[in-house]
Structure formats: structure tokens, C-alpha cells
Design a protein around this motif. Structure first.
Motif, PDB file in Angstrom:
ATOM      1  N   SER A  54      45.431  33.639  17.271  1.00 55.91           N
ATOM      2  CA  SER A  54      44.452  33.132  18.234  1.00 55.91           C
ATOM      3  C   SER A  54      43.588  34.278  18.765  1.00 55.91           C
ATOM      4  CB  SER A  54      45.167  32.423  19.376  1.00 55.91           C
ATOM      5  OG  SER A  54      46.049  33.319  20.010  1.00 55.91           O
ATOM      6  N   ASP A  55      44.127  35.490  18.840  1.00 52.50           N
ATOM      7  CA  ASP A  55      43.355  36.632  19.337  1.00 52.50           C
ATOM      8  C   ASP A  55      43.591  37.848  18.422  1.00 52.50           C
ATOM      9  OD1 ASP A  55      42.017  38.579  20.726  1.00 52.50           O
ATOM     10  OD2 ASP A  55      42.894  38.091  22.668  1.00 52.50           O
ATOM     11  N   PRO A  56      42.874  37.885  17.290  1.00 49.72           N
ATOM     12  CA  PRO A  56      43.087  38.966  16.320  1.00 49.72           C
ATOM     13  C   PRO A  56      42.814  40.358  16.883  1.00 49.72           C
ATOM     14  CG  PRO A  56      41.622  37.273  15.422  1.00 49.72           C
ATOM     15  CD  PRO A  56      41.827  36.965  16.860  1.00 49.72           C
ATOM     16  N   VAL A  57      41.835  40.458  17.776  1.00 53.65           N
ATOM     17  CA  VAL A  57      41.470  41.776  18.309  1.00 53.65           C
ATOM     18  C   VAL A  57      42.609  42.320  19.176  1.00 53.65           C
ATOM     19  CG1 VAL A  57      39.796  43.038  19.688  1.00 53.65           C
ATOM     20  CG2 VAL A  57      39.042  41.168  18.221  1.00 53.65           C
ATOM     21  N   GLN A  58      43.140  41.454  20.036  1.00 53.88           N
ATOM     22  CA  GLN A  58      44.283  41.858  20.874  1.00 53.88           C
ATOM     23  C   GLN A  58      45.457  42.290  19.993  1.00 53.88           C
ATOM     24  OE1 GLN A  58      44.738  41.987  24.262  1.00 53.88           O
ATOM     25  NE2 GLN A  58      46.895  42.549  24.033  1.00 53.88           N
ATOM     26  N   PHE A  59      45.701  41.523  18.927  1.00 53.66           N
ATOM     27  CA  PHE A  59      46.823  41.842  18.036  1.00 53.66           C
ATOM     28  C   PHE A  59      46.610  43.176  17.327  1.00 53.66           C
ATOM     29  CE2 PHE A  59      48.471  41.746  13.655  1.00 53.66           C
ATOM     30  CZ  PHE A  59      49.827  41.714  13.933  1.00 53.66           C
ATOM     31  N   HIS A  60      45.404  43.393  16.814  1.00 52.26           N
ATOM     32  CA  HIS A  60      45.139  44.560  15.967  1.00 52.26           C
ATOM     33  C   HIS A  60      45.058  45.860  16.769  1.00 52.26           C
ATOM     34  CE1 HIS A  60      42.318  46.564  12.786  1.00 52.26           C
ATOM     35  NE2 HIS A  60      43.570  46.824  12.516  1.00 52.26           N
ATOM     36  N   ARG A  61      44.417  45.794  17.955  1.00 57.35           N
ATOM     37  CA  ARG A  61      44.144  47.044  18.675  1.00 57.35           C
ATOM     38  C   ARG A  61      44.695  47.056  20.101  1.00 57.35           C
ATOM     39  NH1 ARG A  61      39.434  49.371  16.459  1.00 57.35           N
ATOM     40  NH2 ARG A  61      39.628  49.307  14.192  1.00 57.35           N
ATOM     41  N   GLY A  62      45.285  45.946  20.535  1.00 62.06           N
ATOM     42  CA  GLY A  62      45.672  45.865  21.944  1.00 62.06           C
ATOM     43  C   GLY A  62      47.165  46.012  22.182  1.00 62.06           C
ATOM     44  N   TRP A  63      47.498  45.989  23.479  1.00 60.81           N
ATOM     45  CA  TRP A  63      48.887  45.980  23.919  1.00 60.81           C
ATOM     46  C   TRP A  63      49.002  45.018  25.097  1.00 60.81           C
ATOM     47  CZ3 TRP A  63      53.448  47.336  22.130  1.00 60.81           C
ATOM     48  CH2 TRP A  63      54.545  47.326  23.004  1.00 60.81           C
ATOM     49  N   PRO A  64      49.880  44.013  25.051  1.00 55.66           N
ATOM     50  CA  PRO A  64      50.831  43.707  23.977  1.00 55.66           C
ATOM     51  C   PRO A  64      50.129  43.372  22.665  1.00 55.66           C
ATOM     52  CG  PRO A  64      51.263  42.363  25.931  1.00 55.66           C
ATOM     53  CD  PRO A  64      49.966  43.050  26.155  1.00 55.66           C
ATOM     54  N   GLY A  65      50.770  43.702  21.567  1.00 55.00           N
ATOM     55  CA  GLY A  65      50.207  43.498  20.246  1.00 55.00           C
ATOM     56  C   GLY A  65      50.628  44.644  19.359  1.00 55.00           C
ATOM     57  N   ALA A  66      49.964  44.771  18.209  1.00 54.43           N
ATOM     58  CA  ALA A  66      50.301  45.849  17.276  1.00 54.43           C
ATOM     59  C   ALA A  66      49.333  47.019  17.399  1.00 54.43           C
ATOM     60  CB  ALA A  66      50.304  45.322  15.847  1.00 54.43           C
ATOM     61  N   GLY A  67      48.568  47.034  18.493  1.00 57.71           N
ATOM     62  CA  GLY A  67      47.593  48.103  18.696  1.00 57.71           C
ATOM     63  C   GLY A  67      48.224  49.481  18.799  1.00 57.71           C
ATOM     64  N   PHE A  68      49.535  49.524  19.092  1.00 57.63           N
ATOM     65  CA  PHE A  68      50.209  50.835  19.152  1.00 57.63           C
ATOM     66  C   PHE A  68      50.169  51.557  17.810  1.00 57.63           C
ATOM     67  CE2 PHE A  68      53.487  47.890  17.780  1.00 57.63           C
ATOM     68  CZ  PHE A  68      54.135  48.585  16.776  1.00 57.63           C
ATOM     69  N   THR A  69      49.960  50.792  16.713  1.00 56.67           N
ATOM     70  CA  THR A  69      49.872  51.438  15.393  1.00 56.67           C
ATOM     71  C   THR A  69      48.603  52.290  15.270  1.00 56.67           C
ATOM     72  OG1 THR A  69      48.758  49.506  14.460  1.00 56.67           O
ATOM     73  CG2 THR A  69      51.159  49.613  14.220  1.00 56.67           C
ATOM     74  N   HIS A  70      47.626  52.027  16.129  1.00 60.13           N
ATOM     75  CA  HIS A  70      46.381  52.788  16.116  1.00 60.13           C
ATOM     76  C   HIS A  70      46.369  53.803  17.260  1.00 60.13           C
ATOM     77  CE1 HIS A  70      45.275  49.584  13.381  1.00 60.13           C
ATOM     78  NE2 HIS A  70      44.152  50.201  13.095  1.00 60.13           N
ATOM     79  N   THR A  71      47.477  54.497  17.446  1.00 55.79           N
ATOM     80  CA  THR A  71      47.554  55.505  18.500  1.00 55.79           C
ATOM     81  C   THR A  71      48.147  56.797  17.923  1.00 55.79           C
ATOM     82  OG1 THR A  71      49.799  54.871  19.167  1.00 55.79           O
ATOM     83  CG2 THR A  71      47.971  53.711  20.238  1.00 55.79           C
ATOM     84  N   PRO A  72      47.785  57.943  18.503  1.00 52.35           N
ATOM     85  CA  PRO A  72      48.358  59.207  18.024  1.00 52.35           C
ATOM     86  C   PRO A  72      49.879  59.239  18.165  1.00 52.35           C
ATOM     87  CG  PRO A  72      46.418  59.621  19.356  1.00 52.35           C
ATOM     88  CD  PRO A  72      46.709  58.161  19.487  1.00 52.35           C
ATOM     89  N   ILE A  73      50.412  58.615  19.203  1.00 54.93           N
ATOM     90  CA  ILE A  73      51.858  58.690  19.433  1.00 54.93           C
ATOM     91  C   ILE A  73      52.627  57.983  18.313  1.00 54.93           C
ATOM     92  CG2 ILE A  73      52.059  56.608  20.872  1.00 54.93           C
ATOM     93  CD1 ILE A  73      53.836  59.894  21.629  1.00 54.93           C
ATOM     94  N   TYR A  74      52.035  56.922  17.762  1.00 52.75           N
ATOM     95  CA  TYR A  74      52.683  56.210  16.643  1.00 52.75           C
ATOM     96  C   TYR A  74      52.746  57.129  15.408  1.00 52.75           C
ATOM     97  CZ  TYR A  74      53.109  53.005  12.691  1.00 52.75           C
ATOM     98  OH  TYR A  74      53.499  52.399  11.524  1.00 52.75           O
ATOM     99  N   GLY A  75      51.627  57.762  15.098  1.00 52.40           N
ATOM    100  CA  GLY A  75      51.603  58.682  13.952  1.00 52.40           C
ATOM    101  C   GLY A  75      52.601  59.813  14.142  1.00 52.40           C
ATOM    102  N   ALA A  76      52.683  60.328  15.391  1.00 57.04           N
ATOM    103  CA  ALA A  76      53.609  61.429  15.666  1.00 57.04           C
ATOM    104  C   ALA A  76      55.057  60.961  15.536  1.00 57.04           C
ATOM    105  CB  ALA A  76      53.347  61.974  17.068  1.00 57.04           C
ATOM    106  N   ALA A  77      55.347  59.739  15.994  1.00 52.97           N
ATOM    107  CA  ALA A  77      56.719  59.217  15.931  1.00 52.97           C
ATOM    108  C   ALA A  77      57.162  59.034  14.480  1.00 52.97           C
ATOM    109  CB  ALA A  77      56.809  57.896  16.700  1.00 52.97           C
ATOM    110  N   VAL A  78      56.303  58.433  13.652  1.00 54.60           N
ATOM    111  CA  VAL A  78      56.672  58.225  12.243  1.00 54.60           C
ATOM    112  C   VAL A  78      56.768  59.572  11.522  1.00 54.60           C
ATOM    113  CG1 VAL A  78      56.043  57.123  10.069  1.00 54.60           C
ATOM    114  CG2 VAL A  78      55.640  55.925  12.221  1.00 54.60           C
ATOM    115  N   ALA A  79      55.856  60.488  11.860  1.00 55.41           N
ATOM    116  CA  ALA A  79      55.924  61.837  11.261  1.00 55.41           C
ATOM    117  C   ALA A  79      57.245  62.498  11.619  1.00 55.41           C
ATOM    118  CB  ALA A  79      54.750  62.682  11.744  1.00 55.41           C
TER     119      ALA A  79
END
Lengths: 243, 62
Positions: A54-79
Motif C-alpha cells: 500500500s505504501d511502497p515508498v515507506q517500505f523501500h526507504r522508510g522506518w518502519p519498513g525496509a529503509g534501514f537497508t539504505h543506511t550506512p549502519i546496515y552496510g557496516a553491520a553486514v560488513a
């Protein structure tokens, strides 16, 4: 969002920083923010948008949602996890640089990314082109490649042409394979043709998709087939800011 | 007796070979963007075949 820039940026980093970058892990980092989310943003189908969310933008880039995947902290955690599992600093750093490049590229659109997450859900967004993912793949392609987004892709593609020799077999054998243990591991399971395919495919796709999309968008498609290099273009697109 | 004429090497220069492959990929993409232009994995089979064919069709390694 960016399209072929995510395919090409890791090659530039490898060309500029040499053996300090593992191309494969940099590509993994570059793809990782979208790999589990972008299909859901677009929904099913290509020319018709059959929405899943219903809200793709919130899901893709927001929080709550999967927007945390587009953050430096996510890249650092997986690294960090990659480092713990492999003890290979080059792989971990390469993954982080790829993921960070994706995040910063996506900050150029009108929705942007949560740069300071989890401290803040504020979005860094330069608005150079409009985020149009919520209207489906075909219209997003038209919007992206008629706007400054397409210019952003072309910028990386043209810069990478300067390093075209990195795609040769000779370079692969002399500079890539000996400097990254990933290729030694791969060599045990397969042959050089498959290894070269893995090495080259993202760049090949980047060039083919930029040229192909420009031709399709401007000469085949009949939905707003005009370049609009104004800031925040294309102007026909629905205005979409941060969620 | 006359020496037999050396056979001409009809294989393509490697850069030209890869430009032809790229042009073919672009043509596929324009014809069916949903099948060829949405993700790098869609080009992987073509890159694999082109890489495998290269030593047979192109004059030298690229």
C-alpha cells in the motif's frame, strides 16, 4: 533510485583503488540494499502496475519498513558479519564501500535515504530526479532515463570507459585473480569462462542497459518520450518526497 | 610448384567482436526490456556464451 550506477560504481572503485577492493564483494554491497525490497516496490508485471504494497515508498526507504537497508549502519553491520565469518578485511571493506555508494547514489533522488539511522529517520535527499518507483517498472524507467538519473548512469559509464582494459582476459589473470582469494575459491569449482562471466556481467549489463533503456524510452515507448534534465525532473512525474 | 596461399584469418578483432555482442544485447533489450534490462542476471547467459565463443570468433584475447 539509481539503475545502472549500482552495476558500474564497483568497477570504478576497483580501477581506482586496485587490490584494496574486492570487486565481487563491492558488487554484493552495491546490490544488497535493493535485493530483497525493490521487486516489492514495483509489484508484479512490467507495463501494468499490480501493486503489492500500500505504501511502497515507506517500505523501500522508510522506518518502519525496509529503509534501514539504505543506511550506512546496515552496510557496516553486514560488513562486520562478513569480517567475522571470513577474517578478510578487504572483503568486509569492499562490501561496505559498495553499500555506501548505493546509499549515497540514492540520496540524489527526491525520497533519499536515512543517513543517520538509527539515531534519526531524517532523509538526506538532493532531489536531482524524482523517485517514481511506486508507479511501476516501465514508468520508472521512462522517468529515470529522461531525467538527470540517466545522466548519472551515463556519467559512471563514460568514466569507466577510460579503464576498459580492466575487462580484458589478460588483466583478469594478472591483476584480479592473484589479488583476491575469492577467485582461488571459485577456481576450485568451475572454469575460467564462468569466472570471467561473473567478473564481467554487471559491467556488460550496465552498458547494455543504459544504451537499451535510452533507445527504448526515447524511440520505442510513447509515454513522455522526451528528455527533461531539469532539477527534480521529469516534471510529469507525481511529486514524491521522503515518507 | 606454387606455395599454397596462406588462409586469411577471418576472425574479428576482439574489440569489434565485443562491440557486436554489446549491440546484440542492446537489440535484445530494446525488443524485450522486461526480459533483458531489469537486472544483471538477465545478461549472464549471453556474457557466458560470448566469453566461451570469443577465442573461436575473435582474433586474440580481450
Amino acid at each position: 533510485m539509481s539503475w545502472a550506477a549500482h552495476d558500474l560504481e564497483p568497477y570504478l572503485f576497483r580501477a581506482k583503488f586496485g587490490a584494496r577492493i574486492s570487486l565481487v564483494f563491492c558488487l554484493l554491497g552495491s546490490y544488497s540494499p535493493d535485493v530483497l525490497t525493490k521487486w516489492a516496490v514495483y509489484g508484479f508485471g512490467f507495463t501494468h502496475h499490480d501493486a503489492i504494497l500500500s505504501d511502497p515508498v515507506q517500505f523501500h526507504r522508510g522506518w518502519p519498513g525496509a529503509g534501514f537497508t539504505h543506511t550506512p549502519i546496515y552496510g557496516a553491520a553486514v560488513a562486520g558479519l562478513i569480517y567475522l565469518a571470513s577474517r578478510n578485511k578487504t572483503w568486509a571493506v569492499s562490501y561496505f564501500i559498495g553499500a555506501l555508494a548505493h546509499v549515497l547514489s540514492d540520496s540524489l533522488d527526491s525520497v533519499g535515504v536515512m543517513l543517520l539511522f538509527p539515531l534519526s529517520t531524517w532523509h538526506l535527499h538532493f532531489g536531482a530526479w524524482e523517485y517514481v518507483g511506486e508507479v511501476g517498472r516501465a514508468h520508472d524507467a521512462v522517468a529515470y532515463y529522461t531525467s538527470l538519473g540517466g545522466v548519472w548512469d551515463a556519467f559512471w559509464a563514460i568514466w569507466l570507459l577510460y579503464y576498459w582494459r580492466m575487462f580484458t582476459v589478460t588483466y583478469f589473470r594478472a591483476e584480479i585473480v592473484p589479488t583476491d582469494p575469492f577467485w582461488d575459491w571459485m577456481k576450485r569449482w568451475t572454469n575460467e569462462t564462468v569466472m570471467l562471466t561473473v567478473y564481467r556481467t554487471s559491467a556488460f549489463f550496465g552498458y547494455a542497459s543504459i544504451i537499451g533503456w535510452y533507445i527504448w524510452v526515447l524511440f520505442v515507448n510513447d509515454f513522455h518520450p522526451h528528455l527533461d534534465w531539469s532539477w527534480g525532473g521529469p516534471q510529469w512525474a507525481p511529486r514524491q518526497g521522503p515518507p | 610448384m606454387d606455395e599454397p596461399e596462406p588462409r586469411r584469418d577471418l576472425r574479428l578483432p576482439p574489440v569489434l567482436y565485443w562491440l557486436c555482442v554489446l549491440a546484440f544485447a542492446v537489440a535484445l533489450g530494446v525488443a524485450a526490456p522486461a526480459l533483458f534490462l531489469l537486472g544483471f542476471w538477465e545478461m549472464a547467459p549471453l556474457v557466458f556464451v560470448a566469453t566461451w565463443l570469443a577465442p573461436k570468433v575473435a582474433r586474440g584475447p580481450l
